[in-house]
Design an enzyme around this catalytic site. Sequence first.
Site, PDB file in Angstrom:
ATOM      1  N   ALA A 111       0.794  -1.229   0.000  1.00 23.60           N
ATOM      2  CA  ALA A 111       0.000   0.000   0.000  1.00 23.60           C
ATOM      3  C   ALA A 111       0.824   1.276   0.000  1.00 23.60           C
ATOM      4  CB  ALA A 111      -0.951   0.003   1.190  1.00 23.60           C
ATOM      5  N   TYR A 164      12.405 -12.197 -11.659  1.00 23.20           N
ATOM      6  CA  TYR A 164      11.129 -11.558 -11.345  1.00 23.20           C
ATOM      7  C   TYR A 164       9.951 -12.246 -12.032  1.00 23.20           C
ATOM      8  CZ  TYR A 164       7.455  -8.056 -10.937  1.00 23.20           C
ATOM      9  OH  TYR A 164       6.251  -7.426 -10.696  1.00 23.20           O
ATOM     10  N   LYS A 217       6.902 -14.683 -10.309  1.00 23.86           N
ATOM     11  CA  LYS A 217       5.476 -14.396 -10.474  1.00 23.86           C
ATOM     12  C   LYS A 217       4.751 -15.585 -11.118  1.00 23.86           C
ATOM     13  CE  LYS A 217       4.833 -10.114  -8.984  1.00 23.86           C
ATOM     14  NZ  LYS A 217       3.773  -9.742  -8.046  1.00 23.86           N
TER      15      LYS A 217
END
Length: 173
Positions: free
Chosen positions: A8, A136, A140
């Site tokens: 966030a 990366y 994922k």
Amino acid sequence: MKILITGATGKVGSRLAQYFLNQKENIRLLVRDEKRATSLKEQGAEIIVGDLTNLNDLKKAVAGIDVIIHTAAAFRGVSDQTQKSVNLDATLSLAKAALEAKVQRFIFASTTNVYLGNTLNRPATENDEPTGKATYPASKIAAEKGLHSLLAGTATELVITRFGLVYGIRTLI
């Protein structure tokens, strides 16, 4: 409905948190640095200080939550091991905590980088097999597969989004 947002204070999560606050939604944010979430807290967000790699922090964060929007990720400027730890291992730990807490929906922010290296000679679609080999996108891809396996046949609905490009100058300070 109570929503947990990870990441966030990042580029995606900060805008998402602000959107939900503007809509007067009930949100909780899992953050590492409470100071970076001060403006969101002042607007009514509940802040849980913790780390994605700490199972006790995850259990505390998901308690009483209906929807998780998992935008946190380790990408640039960190080691391959940190990318795997955050993007794969912590994601699956968060999903396991979500199952225990009976979370209704788990939304995972992935990336179109999962298609890096495809040789389709056309734009990739969500039905194409992910081909990314770098750390990366590979982390994922593994997280997506792990989430499908873990959440299949459960009451927790899985939604995976693959962002094409994230840019901007504003992050929370």
